[in-house]
Motif scaffolding. Structure first.
Motif, PDB file in Angstrom:
ATOM      1  N   HIS A 182       0.249  21.678  21.781  1.00 46.79           N
ATOM      2  CA  HIS A 182      -0.109  21.315  20.587  1.00 46.79           C
ATOM      3  C   HIS A 182       0.844  20.680  19.844  1.00 46.79           C
ATOM      4  CE1 HIS A 182      -3.943  23.913  21.883  1.00 46.79           C
ATOM      5  NE2 HIS A 182      -3.106  24.663  22.074  1.00 46.79           N
ATOM      6  N   MET A 183       0.487  20.015  18.977  1.00 46.36           N
ATOM      7  CA  MET A 183       1.570  19.186  18.321  1.00 46.36           C
ATOM      8  C   MET A 183       1.989  19.691  16.751  1.00 46.36           C
ATOM      9  SD  MET A 183       1.755  17.133  20.529  1.00 46.36           S
ATOM     10  CE  MET A 183      -0.123  17.373  21.078  1.00 46.36           C
ATOM     11  N   LYS A 205       3.296  18.612  13.609  1.00 46.00           N
ATOM     12  CA  LYS A 205       3.780  17.149  13.051  1.00 46.00           C
ATOM     13  C   LYS A 205       4.014  17.287  11.396  1.00 46.00           C
ATOM     14  CE  LYS A 205       2.106  13.574  14.515  1.00 46.00           C
ATOM     15  NZ  LYS A 205       1.314  12.227  14.956  1.00 46.00           N
ATOM     16  N   ASP A 248       0.959  11.434  19.013  1.00 43.12           N
ATOM     17  CA  ASP A 248       0.529  12.760  19.812  1.00 43.12           C
ATOM     18  C   ASP A 248       0.552  12.433  21.059  1.00 43.12           C
ATOM     19  OD1 ASP A 248      -0.212  13.761  17.299  1.00 43.12           O
ATOM     20  OD2 ASP A 248      -2.079  13.592  17.479  1.00 43.12           O
ATOM     21  N   ALA A 267      -1.912   7.395  20.351  1.00 42.84           N
ATOM     22  CA  ALA A 267      -1.178   8.380  21.099  1.00 42.84           C
ATOM     23  C   ALA A 267      -0.373   7.743  21.867  1.00 42.84           C
ATOM     24  CB  ALA A 267      -2.118   9.410  21.865  1.00 42.84           C
ATOM     25  N   GLU A 326      -1.561  13.511  24.199  1.00 46.12           N
ATOM     26  CA  GLU A 326      -3.208  13.947  24.187  1.00 46.12           C
ATOM     27  C   GLU A 326      -3.555  14.523  25.638  1.00 46.12           C
ATOM     28  OE1 GLU A 326      -4.831  11.365  20.338  1.00 46.12           O
ATOM     29  OE2 GLU A 326      -5.531  10.699  22.401  1.00 46.12           O
ATOM     30  N   ASP A 333      10.281  17.349  21.859  1.00 41.58           N
ATOM     31  CA  ASP A 333       9.582  16.639  22.801  1.00 41.58           C
ATOM     32  C   ASP A 333      10.328  16.297  23.641  1.00 41.58           C
ATOM     33  OD1 ASP A 333       7.713  14.925  23.589  1.00 41.58           O
ATOM     34  OD2 ASP A 333       8.378  13.219  22.478  1.00 41.58           O
TER      35      ASP A 333
END
Length: 343
Positions: free
Chosen positions: A316-317, A319, A307, A153, A309, A284
């Motif tokens: 929430h990711m 990906k 990620d 992460a 975390e 991001d």
């Protein structure tokens, strides 16, 4: 500003120094700074941070913040200037500027030894830091050190948490949270009053091109959600004005009355606007982390990157092997799912 040596409060007069230059990084640290303030003179700390973090807008209204002190080491590329505190000379200049303030203690949220040089030059007796290098330890007061996070992460929040736990300033990780300035909230409530609900915020900024999902994708997502009668709020800074216009140009004319783009607001107004949205989706970027920090269910269009975390409840990711493999339908599905949980 100096402190009175005759104060009845004998807790240490404290500064916290934040290493990183992004708003999101500051958001991850804010709750930890507040915990240190609880154990400091007058229940406050002085926050030393880069102007690029917009610390005054994000934290300046907090009662636990005594003052914001600029550490002007890495200006934005667009400013095309050297920072006042850049280079070795800048570090000593920063220390000289802090010295008259008379801090008893400084918490250095950094792995870099050069920030410890600043604290040493400022004459701060208690210099507490990560201690992840021999050089840094030589310049710090002896306290428990940490080992830098090496997992999958993003490390920034992990290291800040380990530091807080090692020093006994908290006994468990703290999820980042921001409070909303009441004046900014009132302005945004008035400005957004005509948009339909549920309202989805899109945070479209990106510090690097590889983080940018793109105008066409945001337009397609807006079309899909607006077609269901939902409202869309497009948020960015002045540098995202052209991108916001391109997104709106890609939205069906029949839906544009359900959409608003704001790229001229202050950071505190962005915080307020994000608190008024029912969901958020974005790159991001700092604003995306702000959305989660005000309790808005948030989807980060992350792609193949590490990620985040620090807030599994709100952040929430999404990906994929490549960022552009993530489709508007993917994001729409996630937003509607989080909306169903919220309402």
């Amino acid at each position: 500003m100096t402190h009175s040596s005759t104060s009845a409060d004998q807790r240490p007069y404290t500064a916290v120094l934040h290493q990183f230059v992004g708003m999101g990084d500051l958001v991850w640290h804010a709750q930890y700074f507040r915990e240190i303030a609880k154990q400091s003179r007058d229940g406050q700390v002085s926050v030393i941070a880069s102007p690029t973090t917009f610390a005054r807008e994000l934290l300046g209204h907090e009662p636990w913040v005594r003052e914001i002190i600029d550490f002007d080491r890495r200006p934005r590329r667009s400013e095309k200037r050297a920072g006042r505190h850049s280079g070795v000379a800048g570090l000593f200049r920063m220390g000289a500027e802090l010295k008259p303030l008379g801090f008893d203690r400084i918490a250095l949220f950094t792995h870099h030894a050069n920030r410890a040089i600043v604290a040493w030059r400022a004459g701060i007796a208690q210099r507490i830091g990560y201690g992840t290098s021999v050089l840094q330890r030589l310049l710090l007061s002896k306290t428990p050190w940490i080992t830098g996070y090496k997992g999958p992460a993003v490390a920034v929040y992990k290291d800040a948490t380990a530091f807080m736990l090692a020093q006994g300033w908290c006994d468990a990780p703290i999820v980042p949270r921001l409070s909303v300035r009441p004046d900014a909230l009132a302005r945004m409530q008035a400005r957004l009053a005509q948009l339909p609900h549920p309202l989805h915020a899109f945070t479209i900024g990106s510090s690097e091109p590889f983080k940018q999902w793109g105008a066409a994708n945001f337009s397609a997502l807006a079309n899909a959600l607006a077609g269901q009668g939902h409202g869309i709020l497009i948020l960015g800074g002045p540098v995202e004005t052209e991108l916001a216009q391109a997104i709106i140009a890609g939205i069906e004319p029949a839906y544009r009355h359900q959409v608003m783009a704001i790229t001229d607001g202050t950071v505190s107004e962005t915080v307020a606007a994000l608190s008024l949205a029912q969901t958020c989706a974005g790159n991001d970027t700092g604003a995306t982390n702000i959305a989660a920090a005000v309790g808005t269910p948030t989807q980060v269009i992350l792609g193949p990157r590490p990620d985040l975390e620090h807030d599994p409840k709100h952040l929430h990711m999404i990906k994929a092997t490549h960022l552009l493999d993530i489709t508007p339908a993917d994001v729409q599905k996630r937003l509607l799912k989080s909306l169903a949980i919220t309402i």
